[in-house]
Design a protein around this motif. Sequence first.
Motif, PDB file in Angstrom:
ATOM      1  N   LYS A  24       0.858  -1.174   0.000  1.00 22.32           N
ATOM      2  CA  LYS A  24       0.000   0.000   0.000  1.00 22.32           C
ATOM      3  C   LYS A  24       0.897   1.227   0.000  1.00 22.32           C
ATOM      4  CE  LYS A  24      -3.951   2.095   0.303  1.00 22.32           C
ATOM      5  NZ  LYS A  24      -4.743   2.313  -0.861  1.00 22.32           N
ATOM      6  N   THR A  25       0.680   2.099  -0.961  1.00 24.06           N
ATOM      7  CA  THR A  25       1.473   3.317  -1.077  1.00 24.06           C
ATOM      8  C   THR A  25       0.543   4.513  -1.254  1.00 24.06           C
ATOM      9  OG1 THR A  25       1.711   2.947  -3.470  1.00 24.06           O
ATOM     10  CG2 THR A  25       3.514   2.178  -2.047  1.00 24.06           C
ATOM     11  N   TRP A  26       1.075   5.685  -0.938  1.00 23.51           N
ATOM     12  CA  TRP A  26       0.341   6.936  -1.059  1.00 23.51           C
ATOM     13  C   TRP A  26       1.215   7.943  -1.776  1.00 23.51           C
ATOM     14  CZ3 TRP A  26       0.426   3.705   3.026  1.00 23.51           C
ATOM     15  CH2 TRP A  26      -0.793   3.238   3.511  1.00 23.51           C
ATOM     16  N   ASN A  75      -3.037  12.125  -4.210  1.00 28.27           N
ATOM     17  CA  ASN A  75      -3.217  10.736  -3.815  1.00 28.27           C
ATOM     18  C   ASN A  75      -4.461  10.124  -4.461  1.00 28.27           C
ATOM     19  OD1 ASN A  75      -2.308   8.418  -2.269  1.00 28.27           O
ATOM     20  ND2 ASN A  75      -4.209   8.705  -1.145  1.00 28.27           N
ATOM     21  N   GLN A  79      -4.050   6.901  -6.772  1.00 24.71           N
ATOM     22  CA  GLN A  79      -4.776   5.662  -6.494  1.00 24.71           C
ATOM     23  C   GLN A  79      -5.670   5.279  -7.674  1.00 24.71           C
ATOM     24  OE1 GLN A  79      -4.087   3.848  -3.746  1.00 24.71           O
ATOM     25  NE2 GLN A  79      -2.784   5.437  -2.904  1.00 24.71           N
ATOM     26  N   ARG A  83      -1.636   3.480  -9.079  1.00 19.58           N
ATOM     27  CA  ARG A  83      -0.465   3.548  -8.196  1.00 19.58           C
ATOM     28  C   ARG A  83       0.851   3.295  -8.929  1.00 19.58           C
ATOM     29  NH1 ARG A  83      -1.100   0.010  -3.147  1.00 19.58           N
ATOM     30  NH2 ARG A  83      -1.982  -1.422  -4.628  1.00 19.58           N
ATOM     31  N   THR A  97       4.998   7.447  -0.593  1.00 17.17           N
ATOM     32  CA  THR A  97       5.324   7.039   0.773  1.00 17.17           C
ATOM     33  C   THR A  97       4.649   5.727   1.113  1.00 17.17           C
ATOM     34  OG1 THR A  97       5.260   7.694   3.097  1.00 17.17           O
ATOM     35  CG2 THR A  97       3.444   8.453   1.731  1.00 17.17           C
ATOM     36  N   THR A  99       4.057   5.130   4.312  1.00 17.02           N
ATOM     37  CA  THR A  99       3.397   5.478   5.577  1.00 17.02           C
ATOM     38  C   THR A  99       2.090   6.207   5.270  1.00 17.02           C
ATOM     39  OG1 THR A  99       5.564   5.730   6.608  1.00 17.02           O
ATOM     40  CG2 THR A  99       3.681   6.689   7.764  1.00 17.02           C
ATOM     41  N   ASP A 100       1.011   5.735   5.851  1.00 20.81           N
ATOM     42  CA  ASP A 100      -0.298   6.346   5.638  1.00 20.81           C
ATOM     43  C   ASP A 100      -0.289   7.782   6.171  1.00 20.81           C
ATOM     44  OD1 ASP A 100      -2.959   7.111   5.554  1.00 20.81           O
ATOM     45  OD2 ASP A 100      -3.701   5.263   6.448  1.00 20.81           O
ATOM     46  N   SER A 102      -2.621   9.831   6.560  1.00 17.92           N
ATOM     47  CA  SER A 102      -3.810  10.223   7.312  1.00 17.92           C
ATOM     48  C   SER A 102      -3.716   9.857   8.790  1.00 17.92           C
ATOM     49  CB  SER A 102      -5.060   9.560   6.704  1.00 17.92           C
ATOM     50  OG  SER A 102      -5.043   8.159   6.925  1.00 17.92           O
ATOM     51  N   LYS A 103      -2.674   9.166   9.172  1.00 15.90           N
ATOM     52  CA  LYS A 103      -2.534   8.744  10.561  1.00 15.90           C
ATOM     53  C   LYS A 103      -1.570   9.619  11.318  1.00 15.90           C
ATOM     54  CE  LYS A 103      -3.975   4.201   9.589  1.00 15.90           C
ATOM     55  NZ  LYS A 103      -5.067   3.668   9.997  1.00 15.90           N
TER      56      LYS A 103
END
Length: 103
Positions: A24-26, A75, A79, A83, A97, A99-100, A102-103
């Motif tokens: 999973k990437t952003w 993003n 998506q 991606r 990244t 790392t999510d 949104s967290k």
Amino acid sequence: MAAKECAYLLLLLLSSILTVRSEKTWCVAKPSSTQSELLEIVNFACSQVDCRILEKGGACFLPDNLINHASIAMNIYYQCKGRNPWNCHFGNSGLITLTDPSK
């Protein structure tokens, strides 16, 4: 460089790209991006994908600043387009990244 070494390096490069794509990437905006670059990114990305969540009252409107809105627009575009690394380039203003954000 021998043909065998070139083929090995190409295979290694492709496998690293596929590994990143399988996780999973952003895509986010680089902090060094200028305000004009960020505005251009928002305008482009939102002309290609649905950015209603960035509208006032939308789920991602706050914080109401250009780098946040550009990162979200980038993003969504990234998506929706599969991606691929090139879908996060945005004139070298994008950053992939693991790392999510949104967290």
